[in-house]
Design a protein around this motif. Structure first.
Motif, mmCIF file in Angstrom:
data_model
loop_
_atom_site.group_PDB
_atom_site.id
_atom_site.type_symbol
_atom_site.label_atom_id
_atom_site.label_comp_id
_atom_site.label_asym_id
_atom_site.label_seq_id
_atom_site.Cartn_x
_atom_site.Cartn_y
_atom_site.Cartn_z
ATOM 1 N N VAL A 1 0.862 -1.179 0.000
ATOM 2 C CA VAL A 1 0.000 0.000 0.000
ATOM 3 C C VAL A 1 0.899 1.230 0.000
ATOM 4 C CG1 VAL A 1 -1.881 1.181 1.173
ATOM 5 C CG2 VAL A 1 -1.705 -1.287 1.317
ATOM 6 N N ARG A 2 1.326 1.615 -1.180
ATOM 7 C CA ARG A 2 2.302 2.706 -1.282
ATOM 8 C C ARG A 2 1.665 4.081 -1.424
ATOM 9 N NH1 ARG A 2 6.667 0.085 -5.414
ATOM 10 N NH2 ARG A 2 7.116 -1.727 -4.137
ATOM 11 N N THR A 3 0.458 4.154 -1.881
ATOM 12 C CA THR A 3 -0.152 5.445 -2.150
ATOM 13 C C THR A 3 -1.329 5.687 -1.219
ATOM 14 O OG1 THR A 3 -1.594 4.488 -3.812
ATOM 15 C CG2 THR A 3 0.518 5.345 -4.575
ATOM 16 N N ARG A 4 -1.698 6.939 -1.091
ATOM 17 C CA ARG A 4 -2.794 7.311 -0.189
ATOM 18 C C ARG A 4 -4.135 6.759 -0.629
ATOM 19 N NH1 ARG A 4 -1.903 13.575 1.524
ATOM 20 N NH2 ARG A 4 -0.014 13.194 2.694
ATOM 21 N N GLU A 5 -4.378 6.704 -1.913
ATOM 22 C CA GLU A 5 -5.692 6.236 -2.367
ATOM 23 C C GLU A 5 -5.908 4.759 -2.085
ATOM 24 O OE1 GLU A 5 -2.972 6.364 -5.991
ATOM 25 O OE2 GLU A 5 -3.678 7.914 -4.648
ATOM 26 N N HIS A 6 -4.853 4.007 -1.855
ATOM 27 C CA HIS A 6 -5.004 2.601 -1.490
ATOM 28 C C HIS A 6 -5.073 2.409 0.018
ATOM 29 C CE1 HIS A 6 -3.356 2.257 -5.576
ATOM 30 N NE2 HIS A 6 -4.155 1.209 -5.631
ATOM 31 N N PHE A 7 -4.532 3.349 0.775
ATOM 32 C CA PHE A 7 -4.486 3.196 2.223
ATOM 33 C C PHE A 7 -5.850 3.395 2.867
ATOM 34 C CE2 PHE A 7 -3.595 4.805 6.526
ATOM 35 C CZ PHE A 7 -2.914 3.703 7.013
ATOM 36 N N GLY A 8 -6.630 4.342 2.378
ATOM 37 C CA GLY A 8 -7.947 4.630 2.945
ATOM 38 C C GLY A 8 -8.894 3.441 2.916
ATOM 39 N N PRO A 9 -9.101 2.826 1.758
ATOM 40 C CA PRO A 9 -9.982 1.652 1.720
ATOM 41 C C PRO A 9 -9.475 0.481 2.565
ATOM 42 C CG PRO A 9 -9.722 2.525 -0.479
ATOM 43 C CD PRO A 9 -8.779 3.274 0.401
ATOM 44 N N LEU A 10 -8.157 0.336 2.684
ATOM 45 C CA LEU A 10 -7.621 -0.728 3.522
ATOM 46 C C LEU A 10 -7.947 -0.480 4.990
ATOM 47 C CD1 LEU A 10 -5.897 -3.305 3.712
ATOM 48 C CD2 LEU A 10 -3.948 -1.802 4.130
ATOM 49 N N VAL B 1 -14.334 -3.526 0.355
ATOM 50 C CA VAL B 1 -13.814 -4.467 -0.641
ATOM 51 C C VAL B 1 -14.091 -3.946 -2.049
ATOM 52 C CG1 VAL B 1 -14.145 -6.782 -1.603
ATOM 53 C CG2 VAL B 1 -13.899 -6.481 0.859
ATOM 54 N N GLU B 2 -15.267 -3.365 -2.271
ATOM 55 C CA GLU B 2 -15.565 -2.784 -3.586
ATOM 56 C C GLU B 2 -14.630 -1.629 -3.903
ATOM 57 O OE1 GLU B 2 -19.697 -1.744 -3.421
ATOM 58 O OE2 GLU B 2 -20.361 -3.777 -3.915
#
Length: 104
Positions: free
Chosen positions: A22-31, A91-92
């Motif tokens: 999870v390198r970027t911010r847009e991936h961290f939020g949903p995680l 998950v979506e």
């Protein structure tokens, strides 16, 4: 002592793996949404109700009354529904971002 060192090392390896994937911010939020919808709901809403019912029992002289039982059941059902929908939405959101987290 060896078990504690192994467990701590496992946590460090897991955290490092998550940081790499999870390198970027847009991936961290949903995680974070996914982890929160699964764990926070159980910790804050479900477990206190379940433990309270389990410790005091239902009915009897010292047990939970009918109104308190109904409130606890309502909280359990509402929190479970929220956890399910939160997990589905997270998950979506993660799947909509695609597999680009590991390639960047």
């Amino acid at each position: 002592r060896l078990c504690r060192v192994g467990l701590r090392s496992l946590f460090v390896v897991f955290t490092t793996g998550v940081a790499i994937l999870v390198r970027t911010r847009e991936h961290f939020g949903p995680l974070v949404d996914l982890v929160s919808s699964c764990t926070s709901t159980f910790t804050a809403f479900l477990m206190p109700c379940v433990f309270g019912l389990r410790l005091r029992g239902i009915g009897g002289e010292r047990g939970v009354g009918r109104l308190e039982l109904c409130v606890n059941i309502f909280v359990i059902v509402a929190a479970s529904t929220g956890a399910i929908f939160g997990t589905i939405q997270a998950v979506e959101a993660l799947s909509a971002l695609g597999g680009g987290a590991a390639t960047r």
